[in-house]
Design a protein around this motif. Sequence first.
Motif, PDB file in Angstrom:
ATOM      1  N   ASN A 171      50.613  51.230  85.069  1.00  0.00           N
ATOM      2  CA  ASN A 171      50.107  49.859  85.024  1.00  0.00           C
ATOM      3  C   ASN A 171      50.388  49.189  86.357  1.00  0.00           C
ATOM      4  O   ASN A 171      51.074  49.738  87.223  1.00  0.00           O
ATOM      5  N   VAL A 199      40.169  44.953  85.129  1.00  0.00           N
ATOM      6  CA  VAL A 199      41.133  45.501  84.173  1.00  0.00           C
ATOM      7  C   VAL A 199      40.468  45.753  82.821  1.00  0.00           C
ATOM      8  O   VAL A 199      39.457  45.133  82.479  1.00  0.00           O
ATOM      9  N   ASP A 200      41.070  46.669  82.080  1.00  0.00           N
ATOM     10  CA  ASP A 200      40.714  46.894  80.676  1.00  0.00           C
ATOM     11  C   ASP A 200      41.985  46.700  79.855  1.00  0.00           C
ATOM     12  O   ASP A 200      43.045  47.228  80.206  1.00  0.00           O
ATOM     13  N   TYR A 201      41.876  45.905  78.808  1.00  0.00           N
ATOM     14  CA  TYR A 201      43.050  45.645  77.954  1.00  0.00           C
ATOM     15  C   TYR A 201      42.574  45.590  76.515  1.00  0.00           C
ATOM     16  O   TYR A 201      42.350  44.533  75.955  1.00  0.00           O
ATOM     17  N   HIS A 211      52.887  41.228  78.900  1.00  0.00           N
ATOM     18  CA  HIS A 211      51.656  42.009  78.794  1.00  0.00           C
ATOM     19  C   HIS A 211      51.466  42.893  80.027  1.00  0.00           C
ATOM     20  O   HIS A 211      51.783  42.493  81.149  1.00  0.00           O
ATOM     21  N   GLU A 213      48.197  45.582  81.416  1.00  0.00           N
ATOM     22  CA  GLU A 213      46.856  46.100  81.115  1.00  0.00           C
ATOM     23  C   GLU A 213      46.921  47.571  80.727  1.00  0.00           C
ATOM     24  O   GLU A 213      47.895  48.271  81.040  1.00  0.00           O
ATOM     25  N   ALA A 216      43.461  49.692  85.108  1.00  0.00           N
ATOM     26  CA  ALA A 216      42.993  48.799  86.170  1.00  0.00           C
ATOM     27  C   ALA A 216      42.503  49.628  87.344  1.00  0.00           C
ATOM     28  O   ALA A 216      42.942  50.760  87.570  1.00  0.00           O
ATOM     29  N   TRP A 320      45.294  40.545  89.107  1.00  0.00           N
ATOM     30  CA  TRP A 320      44.927  39.989  87.797  1.00  0.00           C
ATOM     31  C   TRP A 320      44.061  38.742  87.950  1.00  0.00           C
ATOM     32  O   TRP A 320      43.137  38.517  87.166  1.00  0.00           O
ATOM     33  N   LEU A 340      46.705  37.485  83.413  1.00  0.00           N
ATOM     34  CA  LEU A 340      46.504  38.393  82.285  1.00  0.00           C
ATOM     35  C   LEU A 340      46.868  37.694  80.989  1.00  0.00           C
ATOM     36  O   LEU A 340      46.113  37.756  79.997  1.00  0.00           O
ATOM     37  N   LEU A 349      40.236  38.438  76.831  1.00  0.00           N
ATOM     38  CA  LEU A 349      40.691  39.782  76.525  1.00  0.00           C
ATOM     39  C   LEU A 349      41.265  39.746  75.119  1.00  0.00           C
ATOM     40  O   LEU A 349      42.040  38.835  74.796  1.00  0.00           O
TER      41      LEU A 349
END
Length: 360
Positions: A171, A199-201, A211, A213, A216, A320, A340, A349
């Motif tokens: 991460n 990013v993908d979360y 948190h 992600e 990324a 972020w 984030l 997200l």
Amino acid sequence: MSNYRVAFIGTGPDPGDQNWGTSAAMAYRHAAAYDDLDDCSLVGCADLVRENAAAFADRFDLPASSVFEDYVEMLEAVEPDVVSVCTPVPTHADIVVDCAESGIPAAIHCEKPMADTWGDCRRMTETCDRADVQLTFNHQRRFSGAYRKAYDLIEDGFIGDPRRFEVGGQNLFDFGSHLIDICNGINAECEAEWALCQVDYREENVRYGSHNENQALALWRYENGVHAILSSGVGHESVRCYVRVRGTKGTVELWPDEGPELRVRQTGEEEFEAYDVEEPYETMLHGAVREVVDCLESGETPDIGAENVLTANEIIYGCWESARRRGRVEFPLDIADNPLDAMVEAEDLTPRPAESDAGD
């Protein structure tokens, strides 16, 4: 030689219950490192769970009078010169600021990541600077044999001038903070100009209270023209190395997926040359603690000092923020929050609970 009194905030449970991402029992690791130094004495500990602090005190032969639930009471009672902060990330800033403003410790050594908002990262740094308190963070990979050897090789021009860093890790924040810090160290602590990231979360990933992600892809450029590209999560597979440094005359790989912890190849060579630099994790942490004490004694600026760590965190929060803005972000960063967290709170997200089926 001075004798430094050392205290600990956030002992956590006994290392037998260690759980990376929740409680890594880092206070025990810090304490073992200080305990090995002839110029340090362990004098107190505080934890919200008194049983945790008592177990810690028992492990390191501290008297019952040195055990506290309230860290402010501990500071006033034992008057430490050095405080190690090993609490969850969201609590770092307030604790560090309280310690600095108490006027008691001369040095604070805090676990990483620095803080869970960019504003708090700056607040910690500025407060300790005003109070003339040495503030460091536990980026212990700077004291690994692999990093030290790579740094020397690059300084000696073995791969020419660095041109690009390629970074792969779990991460950006919890683990990535180590890797970005390594890049910054190799790049002479140069500051970044801008960052671009997506990013993908999709599944909740909370580590030490913050948190992170799931995946990324980030790009940033340093003021000296060096670029860095980072792929986190499953994207780490595309890099297959924690840190790769590409120079004008060759390549250095730190902690590749396969093989030694360090290997080097000059341009024109077919095979990498491996270096035997493997060492126990504790060696790195002992190096970080030794630096805390040595710099307190000498007045020199630590490599793991707040200003250097702040540069790494600006890159993280800038990445972020780029995902939030859907565009490139220029530095210096002009936000105070955690992008984030803000995207999760705004439901831009929507990670599903971690215990649910990961699926596809």
